[in-house]
Structures are given as structure tokens and as C-alpha cells.
Design a protein around this motif. Sequence first.
Motif, mmCIF file in Angstrom:
data_model
loop_
_atom_site.group_PDB
_atom_site.id
_atom_site.type_symbol
_atom_site.label_atom_id
_atom_site.label_comp_id
_atom_site.label_asym_id
_atom_site.label_seq_id
_atom_site.Cartn_x
_atom_site.Cartn_y
_atom_site.Cartn_z
ATOM 1 N N PRO A 283 57.759 71.848 8.644
ATOM 2 C CA PRO A 283 57.037 72.959 8.000
ATOM 3 C C PRO A 283 56.347 73.904 8.980
ATOM 4 O O PRO A 283 56.289 75.111 8.740
ATOM 5 C CB PRO A 283 56.010 72.239 7.117
ATOM 6 C CG PRO A 283 56.611 70.917 6.830
ATOM 7 C CD PRO A 283 57.383 70.547 8.059
ATOM 8 N N VAL A 284 55.835 73.366 10.082
ATOM 9 C CA VAL A 284 55.149 74.221 11.056
ATOM 10 C C VAL A 284 56.139 75.184 11.716
ATOM 11 O O VAL A 284 55.811 76.344 11.979
ATOM 12 C CB VAL A 284 54.418 73.369 12.114
ATOM 13 C CG1 VAL A 284 53.861 74.251 13.228
ATOM 14 C CG2 VAL A 284 53.290 72.579 11.470
ATOM 15 N N VAL A 285 57.351 74.715 11.979
ATOM 16 C CA VAL A 285 58.386 75.593 12.539
ATOM 17 C C VAL A 285 58.646 76.754 11.588
ATOM 18 O O VAL A 285 58.667 77.929 11.988
ATOM 19 C CB VAL A 285 59.689 74.809 12.791
ATOM 20 C CG1 VAL A 285 60.824 75.758 13.181
ATOM 21 C CG2 VAL A 285 59.485 73.767 13.883
ATOM 22 N N LEU A 286 58.825 76.435 10.321
ATOM 23 C CA LEU A 286 59.127 77.470 9.329
ATOM 24 C C LEU A 286 57.938 78.409 9.125
ATOM 25 O O LEU A 286 58.116 79.621 8.957
ATOM 26 C CB LEU A 286 59.520 76.816 8.004
ATOM 27 C CG LEU A 286 60.700 75.830 8.077
ATOM 28 C CD1 LEU A 286 61.031 75.291 6.696
ATOM 29 C CD2 LEU A 286 61.924 76.478 8.696
ATOM 30 N N LYS A 287 56.743 77.855 9.161
ATOM 31 C CA LYS A 287 55.541 78.679 8.991
ATOM 32 C C LYS A 287 55.397 79.669 10.143
ATOM 33 O O LYS A 287 55.087 80.852 9.935
ATOM 34 C CB LYS A 287 54.312 77.779 8.905
ATOM 35 C CG LYS A 287 52.979 78.517 8.876
ATOM 36 C CD LYS A 287 51.828 77.541 8.861
ATOM 37 C CE LYS A 287 50.510 78.220 9.161
ATOM 38 N NZ LYS A 287 50.440 78.766 10.529
ATOM 39 N N ARG A 288 55.625 79.213 11.359
ATOM 40 C CA ARG A 288 55.504 80.112 12.510
ATOM 41 C C ARG A 288 56.626 81.156 12.509
ATOM 42 O O ARG A 288 56.436 82.285 12.978
ATOM 43 C CB ARG A 288 55.494 79.304 13.808
ATOM 44 C CG ARG A 288 54.230 78.454 13.952
ATOM 45 C CD ARG A 288 54.227 77.653 15.240
ATOM 46 N NE ARG A 288 53.872 78.470 16.389
ATOM 47 C CZ ARG A 288 52.633 78.648 16.843
ATOM 48 N NH1 ARG A 288 51.608 78.089 16.212
ATOM 49 N NH2 ARG A 288 52.411 79.381 17.913
ATOM 50 N N MET A 289 57.767 80.797 11.978
ATOM 51 C CA MET A 289 58.839 81.785 11.815
ATOM 52 C C MET A 289 58.440 82.840 10.783
ATOM 53 O O MET A 289 58.745 84.029 10.944
ATOM 54 C CB MET A 289 60.137 81.087 11.406
ATOM 55 C CG MET A 289 60.783 80.283 12.534
ATOM 56 S SD MET A 289 62.160 79.247 11.976
ATOM 57 C CE MET A 289 63.313 80.489 11.387
ATOM 58 N N GLN A 290 57.763 82.406 9.726
ATOM 59 C CA GLN A 290 57.245 83.365 8.745
ATOM 60 C C GLN A 290 56.283 84.353 9.408
ATOM 61 O O GLN A 290 56.342 85.559 9.154
ATOM 62 C CB GLN A 290 56.514 82.626 7.620
ATOM 63 C CG GLN A 290 57.413 81.995 6.580
ATOM 64 C CD GLN A 290 56.604 81.362 5.459
ATOM 65 O OE1 GLN A 290 55.608 80.680 5.700
ATOM 66 N NE2 GLN A 290 57.029 81.582 4.232
#
Length: 335
Positions: A276-283
Motif C-alpha cells: 500500500p505504501v508503494v501505491l500511495k507514494r505513486m498516487q
Amino acid sequence: MLKPQRLGNLSLPDMELTEDKKTCRKFGPCGVGKKAIYLNSFYIERRYYVPMKSVKRIFKRIAMSKGGFTGKGAFGTLPYLVVEYDDGKEKQCNFKHEEDVDRLLAYVEVNFPQIPLHSEVAEQKLAEKAKRMEEKQRIGNISETAKKNIRCLDNAIKYLHKDTDLYLNLSQSAKKKRVYDRSNPAYKWVALAITLMGLGAFGYGIYSLATHAGFGIYFLLFGLAAIFLFSGASVLPTSHNNRSYIEKQLLNAVDEMEQYIKTYPDFPVPACYAHPVVLKRMQDILKEGRAETIPAALRVLKEDLKALNSSVVVEQEEYDEIVAIKPMFLVMDYR
């Protein structure tokens, strides 16, 4: 079973408390039940309980020695779980493994979404960051493609939260692989040699005490010290602390995630980066206008992580995110 002591104003009926503690999900020395969270004393696991109705917030606190920052000291991070309850009271619990704190918080996030998982200070900083991101998004006037991809990533984050153990296993196995790769193999064998000497000294100490020989107590104490020091330091080469086992754990974690995301159409990132942190930082990258597509956002994230090293100063909240995901990229060589 030892009855846990109540913390706070509310209490649970004895029968309800007994059943709840018996069936609670255990995380290190603490546990989370349907009715209460169970906290450790210095010596006894799950010695206290706080009814969930009394809990105001639960969060992680990290104490870090100088050695933890430089990588040269004897001590690193010291993880704590902090539970705030009633009117500002708090109970701090020490954990041996930070991953147990992370798993507990992930479990609470899914099962008790109404409980905040950050301190008030951290919550304010996160709110300020979110406000800045919204302002950047408004001023930057990002494209519809970027907005669509932000929503896509949001759905993927929700999907990962349905099985928190999978992405936590992925992160933790990558951390262990990274630590093992960075450690000097000679240290492990030196630790083993000292531990064996400690066992020998311990045995001789018992023999000396039994035969009333001199200095027996000193051998006994040295042996105990060596055994406890290195058995608790995760340094010894064991069946669970060797290259083959650690690499197998990482491969299993990636395979399990691969199987999980197969049922999700066009998951936005490879299984090895499904966190989730990877996806959040991509957001965040998309909101800032630094990328428009998901592959481009992933490339920018990789460059961001490569640029972060021991000389870069970050806030605690960002540090927690970085240490959760950067090992995943490092062990995969950013592929």
C-alpha cells in the motif's frame, strides 16, 4: 490463565474477558480481541487490557539510538506500541520485533477502522501534507488520465488491505534479506564460537559449584551472559537465519502475492512491489504532476528511493514508509 488487569475506567465482565483473551489475535507480547486490546507488562505478556470502547488511538513509537542512525552502533531501533485511552492516559509496550507492531496496527486498521493509528502530532503533519497535495493538484490541474490512475491505485490499495499479512510478509522478508546481505558473515561465526564457549563455561561452572571448586560462579555467569546475549541478538547462524532460508522466505512471499493479485484485473505494479505504501507514494507523484501514467509514476518512485540515503533527513512518518518499502526495491535491484 492469569486474569489481565484493567486499565482505564471501563471493564469487561469476567466471563466475557476470559473468552475474549483466549480468542484474541496475538502480536508479540500483546493481543487484539473483539472487545479489548491486551498489553504486556515488563515481564508478563498480555498482563493488562483496555476495552476497545476506551481506546482513543493506537500508534507506533520508535526510539532510535545513535547507532541506529549511523549503522555503526550496537543498538538500532527500539519499537514500542502506544495505546491512548480515556482522557489522555497512555500505556507504552516494548516489542522485540518491529514487524509485530506493524502487524498489530494493520489488524486494527482493518477490524477497528474508527481508531486512529497515528499520534496527534503525526496526524496533524499528515493532514498538512494532504492539504499541500490537494493544493498542488488544484494548481497543477492534472489531467483526466492522471485522475483515473489515482482512482485505480486507490482501488488497488483497498484490495491489498483485505489481506494485510501478504504485503507485510513481503516487506519483512525483503528487510531480512537486505540485512543478511549487508551483514558480515564472519560476525555470525564469531558469535557462534562465543556462544559455544559460553555453553562450555556454563557447564564447567555447574561442575565447579557441585565440586566446590573455586571461581565456579564466574564461569557460570559468563556462560549465561554469552548464551543470552547471542541467542537473543539474531546473529547466530540457525535454520531460520541463513541465506537459503531467507531467500526462500522472500520467494514464497512474492509467490503468495502473485497468486493473490492474479484475481485482480491489471494490478498496477508487479507482485514484488505490491505494498500500500508503494501505491500511495505513486498516487502522490501523480497528484504532484510528476507523472501521468502508472508505469511512469513507478519509475519516478524508484528514482526517489534511489536518491534517499543515510545523509538525507526525513520526518518520522516518511521514515516509516521508506523503511517499509525501500528494501523491496533494493533486493530486486529496482527492476
